[in-house]
Design a protein around this motif. Sequence first.
Motif, PDB file in Angstrom:
ATOM      1  N   ASP A 178      13.678 -10.525   4.550  1.00  0.00           N
ATOM      2  CA  ASP A 178      12.476  -8.435   4.348  1.00  0.00           C
ATOM      3  C   ASP A 178      13.094  -7.995   4.570  1.00  0.00           C
ATOM      4  O   ASP A 178      14.206  -7.841   5.413  1.00  0.00           O
ATOM      5  CB  ASP A 178      11.774  -9.304   4.870  1.00  0.00           C
ATOM      6  N   ILE A 179      12.840  -6.684   4.124  1.00  0.00           N
ATOM      7  CA  ILE A 179      13.091  -5.271   4.400  1.00  0.00           C
ATOM      8  C   ILE A 179      11.873  -4.629   4.884  1.00  0.00           C
ATOM      9  O   ILE A 179      11.316  -4.163   3.759  1.00  0.00           O
ATOM     10  CB  ILE A 179      14.088  -4.609   3.456  1.00  0.00           C
ATOM     11  N   ASN A 180      11.993  -3.566   5.555  1.00  0.00           N
ATOM     12  CA  ASN A 180      10.651  -3.272   5.563  1.00  0.00           C
ATOM     13  C   ASN A 180      10.348  -1.980   5.066  1.00  0.00           C
ATOM     14  O   ASN A 180       9.405  -1.329   4.303  1.00  0.00           O
ATOM     15  CB  ASN A 180      10.214  -2.757   7.647  1.00  0.00           C
TER      16      ASN A 180
ATOM     17  N   TYR B 225       3.552  -8.733   6.480  1.00  0.00           N
ATOM     18  CA  TYR B 225       4.395  -8.548   7.855  1.00  0.00           C
ATOM     19  C   TYR B 225       4.480  -7.179   8.147  1.00  0.00           C
ATOM     20  O   TYR B 225       5.320  -7.369   6.842  1.00  0.00           O
ATOM     21  CB  TYR B 225       4.469  -9.287   9.022  1.00  0.00           C
ATOM     22  N   GLU B 226       4.971  -6.239   8.764  1.00  0.00           N
ATOM     23  CA  GLU B 226       6.047  -5.380   8.513  1.00  0.00           C
ATOM     24  C   GLU B 226       7.551  -6.130   9.843  1.00  0.00           C
ATOM     25  O   GLU B 226       6.998  -5.860  10.962  1.00  0.00           O
ATOM     26  CB  GLU B 226       6.009  -4.036   9.263  1.00  0.00           C
ATOM     27  N   PRO B 227       8.626  -6.211   9.453  1.00  0.00           N
ATOM     28  CA  PRO B 227       9.736  -6.621   9.974  1.00  0.00           C
ATOM     29  C   PRO B 227      10.564  -5.382  10.633  1.00  0.00           C
ATOM     30  O   PRO B 227      10.562  -4.224   9.879  1.00  0.00           O
ATOM     31  CB  PRO B 227      10.416  -7.632   9.267  1.00  0.00           C
TER      32      PRO B 227
ATOM     33  N   THR C  44       2.966  -6.323  13.247  1.00  0.00           N
ATOM     34  CA  THR C  44       4.276  -5.680  13.357  1.00  0.00           C
ATOM     35  C   THR C  44       4.968  -6.520  13.942  1.00  0.00           C
ATOM     36  O   THR C  44       4.718  -6.705  14.862  1.00  0.00           O
ATOM     37  CB  THR C  44       4.704  -4.235  13.550  1.00  0.00           C
TER      38      THR C  44
ATOM     39  N   PHE D 124      -3.636  -5.276  12.571  1.00  0.00           N
ATOM     40  CA  PHE D 124      -3.096  -4.468  13.402  1.00  0.00           C
ATOM     41  C   PHE D 124      -2.234  -2.898  13.609  1.00  0.00           C
ATOM     42  O   PHE D 124      -1.798  -2.160  14.669  1.00  0.00           O
ATOM     43  CB  PHE D 124      -1.683  -5.492  13.536  1.00  0.00           C
ATOM     44  N   ASN D 125      -1.974  -2.822  12.123  1.00  0.00           N
ATOM     45  CA  ASN D 125      -1.628  -1.364  12.288  1.00  0.00           C
ATOM     46  C   ASN D 125      -2.498  -0.296  11.323  1.00  0.00           C
ATOM     47  O   ASN D 125      -3.632  -1.484  10.818  1.00  0.00           O
ATOM     48  CB  ASN D 125      -0.415  -1.377  11.097  1.00  0.00           C
TER      49      ASN D 125
ATOM     50  N   ARG E  68       5.043   3.624  16.102  1.00  0.00           N
ATOM     51  CA  ARG E  68       5.237   2.837  15.490  1.00  0.00           C
ATOM     52  C   ARG E  68       6.235   4.134  13.728  1.00  0.00           C
ATOM     53  O   ARG E  68       6.385   3.243  12.902  1.00  0.00           O
ATOM     54  CB  ARG E  68       4.238   2.336  14.536  1.00  0.00           C
TER      55      ARG E  68
ATOM     56  N   ARG F 242       7.883   5.718   9.324  1.00  0.00           N
ATOM     57  CA  ARG F 242       9.028   4.407   9.989  1.00  0.00           C
ATOM     58  C   ARG F 242       9.567   5.313  11.404  1.00  0.00           C
ATOM     59  O   ARG F 242      10.346   6.509  11.313  1.00  0.00           O
ATOM     60  CB  ARG F 242       9.624   3.810   9.996  1.00  0.00           C
TER      61      ARG F 242
END
Lengths: 338, 418
Positions: B70-72, A169-171, A145, B274-275, B181, B283
């Motif tokens: 980018d858009i999450n 990845y997570e922006p 992230t 990581f997640n 998160r 989110r």
Amino acid sequence: MKKTVFLGALTVAGLAAGAAAAGTLDDVKARGKLNCGVTTGLVGFAAPDANGVWNGFDVGMCRAVAAAVFGDPAAVEFVPTTGKTRFTALASGEVDMLARNTTWTFSRDVDLKFEFVGVNYYDGQGFMVPKALGVSSAKELDGATVCIQTGTTTELNLADFFRANNISYEPVPIETNAEAQQQYLAGACDVYTTDASGLAATRASFEDPSAHVVLPEIISKEPLGPLVRHGDSEWGDVARWTLNALIAAEELGVTSANIDELAKGTNNPEINRLLGSEGNLGEMLGLSADWAVKAIKAGGNYGELFEKNIGENTPIGLARGLNAQWTDGGLLYSPPFR
Amino acid sequence: MTTFTDPHKESFRLSMLIYDTRYRSMTIQVVAMFGFMLMAAWLINNTIQNLNALGKPIDFGFFSEPASYDINQRLIEYNSRDSHLRASFVGLLNTLMVAAMGCALATVLGVVIGVLRLSGNWLVARIMTVYVETFRNVPVLLWIVFFMAMLIETLPAPNAFRGENATASMWLGDSVAVTNRGLYVPEPLFSRSLGDVSFFGAFNISLDLIAIVAVLAGGLYVSHRIKVRADRVQEATGIRPTTWYQRLGVVAVPVIVLLAGLGFHLGFPALKGFNFQGGIYMRNSLLALWLALSLYTAAFIAEIVRAGILAISRGQTEAAAALGLRPNRIMNLVILPQALRVIIPPLISQYLNLTKNSSLAIAVGYMDITGTLGGITMNQTGRELECVLLLMLVYLTISLSISLVMNWYNERVKLVER
């Protein structure tokens, strides 16, 4: 009577439409102060101190221009802008110049109609991660992230870098550096990415800077520089040559300590031309003959500004690197004052 | 001296446009109209001229260029090579999603709180008063930022779930992860999926979802028919047949059969890298925005509901009580149906407010249409006027659509006057 009111209204409308924008330099002189767009707060580059006085490397640039125009480095109104609001602020005339670690790109120069007057910091985008994560390369960041300031070139570089390396990845888009810091420190994102200089400045303000590392990869070229609106070359020249004067002063060995001595006249004609004891460069710019003296005295030459705000003896601790004079193997190279 | 005789038709003079009361108002309106049109024309002309002088004439060509960012959160396929138009569309869907979620939660909360505020229980009524006054008297932006800060600072980071001596653990038998998160909940998966169907080549919709919705709708329709028949039997004979098991059966059995046929199972989130991976990821930005908007708007809706209920004469309650109805049946059968007529019109404007307030999403980094079209796209292309105009058009369209639907609903429930 009705007719006159109507005609009057028409005249007013016509006048308002016809009022063309005068030169920025004249506007600034008439206003008595320079409106300078800076960041909302990035220690070392632009941040207000405990007394509310703005300090920093970019702030030094604003003060130098104000000193060149008015002879007074304090005649600046600092306008904090975010990555998103900065261009609108400049385009609309809310600020006269932006000194806000802004990357010089083709589309900003050509399509967004701005004029970059030079580069005051050669930078590149880096990544900062907590040491505890045990990451040693940006290529190991698959699935991470990433906190990122929205409206910046870093946002685009990031997308390109992860795409080119085929990792995900997570922006997490964020408006200001302060918010990014909060999210990063709370662990809401694994990585914070921005220009390497910004990372160093942000890390310096952490409680425990040693718990965080900046990864070795620099994934982009980020020439940061002050910019003005397109189409007003006179004002652009004032900003450009103020920056060049600061760079040339360092190259020629002119510092805020010896400038009064040198301004009286030296054996070096270039120093004389720069400091106005010979020739009429100041007049050509529409400024006083000693404009460069005032600009350099405002905060010192380029090297002095660098050392005082972001250099190795400050908490930010940036090495000169690419930002050394060309004579020292860096990229700083001012055109001659002739 | 005044005369009261009408002037002759032939005697019309130009000055009568001002001095004759029959024409004066028309004259003034025409003049004002001209003035207004001149003003508008001048504004538009001025804008176009200035943009041309700046070298930035109005041009929507940038929409087909790659967005490069980018858009999450994306409800449809999107990557950084897609166009600005598609990025705007992703943002639009995010706006619609948070608005729909917000309106639903705000309505439920608002009705409950509004009714409870009228409760005879002193403590409950006072607590609801405090809730309403706190939420509607603090700006919604502060609530959004506050909720985000609470989520980020109080909940554990994914890291805390890791290792031998993890300080945090997942909920409900390792199926739900609550992190700073966001929230990870199990997702429905189908081992024998029907695949996707593409709409105009622009976005895909899962056939599984369409099948489930269709079967569910069919079941609900049959269930409704059963109820209608039961009503008829009751009216004819006075005895209501027991139908609940039939009604439950026709809704549940086909859906269960379909799910079994599709190979339904749950995908659980698990910590990878990581997640957390897998599961549905809500989110923190969505949660903060959703909760803040809902709780804030619920306070206003509660007041609307309370006003609606108080507008119904007390005689109605007493009459219903005299007939032997219990309090909750009085509320459901007598008071609320009448109060709805008072409640709906102001409720529409609360829905509109919530939708428009969702444009504060950027404060927590939620990528709604203001964040994509009015944020990054505008910033990267420098097309401020075009983006803002479009953005206004989008919000106008959404608001008018909500109005239209709610007005139609209002027409249906309002008292039929004879």
